[in-house]
Design an enzyme around this catalytic site. Sequence first.
Site, PDB file in Angstrom:
ATOM      1  N   ASP A  49      26.629   7.470  60.741  1.00  0.00           N
ATOM      2  CA  ASP A  49      27.245   6.545  59.783  1.00  0.00           C
ATOM      3  C   ASP A  49      26.856   5.103  60.121  1.00  0.00           C
ATOM      4  O   ASP A  49      27.169   4.173  59.372  1.00  0.00           O
ATOM      5  CB  ASP A  49      28.763   6.739  59.696  1.00  0.00           C
ATOM      6  N   SER A  50      26.114   4.920  61.218  1.00  0.00           N
ATOM      7  CA  SER A  50      25.509   3.610  61.509  1.00  0.00           C
ATOM      8  C   SER A  50      24.620   3.183  60.346  1.00  0.00           C
ATOM      9  O   SER A  50      24.282   2.005  60.221  1.00  0.00           O
ATOM     10  CB  SER A  50      24.702   3.662  62.810  1.00  0.00           C
ATOM     11  N   ASP A  88      27.085  12.780  60.363  1.00  0.00           N
ATOM     12  CA  ASP A  88      28.393  12.191  60.661  1.00  0.00           C
ATOM     13  C   ASP A  88      29.382  12.409  59.531  1.00  0.00           C
ATOM     14  O   ASP A  88      29.031  12.234  58.348  1.00  0.00           O
ATOM     15  CB  ASP A  88      28.247  10.672  60.844  1.00  0.00           C
ATOM     16  N   LYS A 118      29.204  15.643  63.109  1.00  0.00           N
ATOM     17  CA  LYS A 118      29.755  14.904  64.237  1.00  0.00           C
ATOM     18  C   LYS A 118      31.012  14.202  63.748  1.00  0.00           C
ATOM     19  O   LYS A 118      31.044  13.705  62.622  1.00  0.00           O
ATOM     20  CB  LYS A 118      28.757  13.884  64.780  1.00  0.00           C
ATOM     21  N   GLU A 120      34.431  11.626  65.288  1.00  0.00           N
ATOM     22  CA  GLU A 120      34.871  10.785  66.387  1.00  0.00           C
ATOM     23  C   GLU A 120      36.301  11.121  66.803  1.00  0.00           C
ATOM     24  O   GLU A 120      37.160  11.347  65.944  1.00  0.00           O
ATOM     25  CB  GLU A 120      34.798   9.305  65.964  1.00  0.00           C
ATOM     26  N   GLU A 186      29.899   7.348  74.337  1.00  0.00           N
ATOM     27  CA  GLU A 186      29.397   6.007  74.006  1.00  0.00           C
ATOM     28  C   GLU A 186      30.101   4.941  74.838  1.00  0.00           C
ATOM     29  O   GLU A 186      31.326   4.893  74.934  1.00  0.00           O
ATOM     30  CB  GLU A 186      29.587   5.719  72.497  1.00  0.00           C
TER      31      GLU A 186
HETATM   32  O1  KIV Z   1      26.448   6.542  63.769  1.00  0.00           O
HETATM   33  C1  KIV Z   1      25.685   6.654  64.724  1.00  0.00           C
HETATM   34  O2  KIV Z   1      24.494   6.314  64.654  1.00  0.00           O
HETATM   35  C2  KIV Z   1      26.225   7.205  65.963  1.00  0.00           C
HETATM   36  C3  KIV Z   1      25.348   7.175  67.172  1.00  0.00           C
HETATM   37  C4  KIV Z   1      25.208   5.807  67.642  1.00  0.00           C
HETATM   38  C5  KIV Z   1      25.826   8.085  68.231  1.00  0.00           C
HETATM   39  O3  KIV Z   1      27.320   7.646  65.997  1.00  0.00           O
END
Ligand code: KIV
Length: 270
Positions: A49-50, A88, A118, A120, A186
């Site tokens: 989600d970055s 994510d 993924k 969090e 992280e």
């Molecule tokens: O969103 C993302 O890119 C991440 C990574 C930095 C692990 O969660």
Amino acid sequence: MSFSAPTKTLTAADILARKGTTPLVCLTAYTTPVAKMADGHCDLILIGDSVGMVLHGLSSTLNVTMEMMTLHGRAVARGVERAMMVIDLPFGSYEEGPAQAFRNAAQLMADTGASAVKLEGGQHMAETIRFLAERGIPVMAHIGLTPQAVNSFGGYKVQGRGTDATRVLEDAKSVADAGAFAVVLEKVPASLADDITAKVPIPTIGIGASAGCDGQILVIDDMLGLFDAFKPKFVKRYAHLAADASAAIETYASEVRSRTFPSADHIFTK
Ligand code: KIV
């Protein structure tokens, strides 16, 4: 006639089996061409989600939507053959409880072809991780600094310092116990990352953690020097593409203005 063997796509079981062996190479990707470049070198590609901050100019990951994840997930799928594709779950799409998480995870996987999600969170997400894992959705957990909780943390701060280490270690144990196939650590001290790596039976994937983790992940635009709005201290730049691109655009602009830009005639008369 010759046939090349079909490429085997790595699965959650393959990633899990790498615990304590050769380090896992992981990167984010958001587009087809970048996914193609990364696929030959990576075991796992994350549609993180970055993407919201890196490609859409958002100031945090909190406004990333299911639609954005779907669009970029589909683009990445067109470029990946071997790496495991993990996507994510965006903020707000899973925190209400296991049923909401299952519905959105299943939808993202069906719409993009990702083979895992993924999410969090540590101990408080264990029930949700178990629910998904028991119903066929492999989960990569993400603990330590979890960017979707930036407002609760009061910034992108190191987690697990001093007595707080116990909390992060307990987070790691609970997500492993709940059935996560790997866990991202992280921005935690290296000694804590090493301790967690020694104590949990699933691969630890470090980002700003320790070289001793079972694997590493970076945001690809950070390591290529493409995203230069800011640079997390732990990021090593392996290239400086934003600077190269700026210089190229400057040269182009100057060639256009000075009429030294190559004329097409010159090419066509050859
Ligand atoms: O969103 C993302 O890119 C991440 C990574 C930095 C692990 O969660």
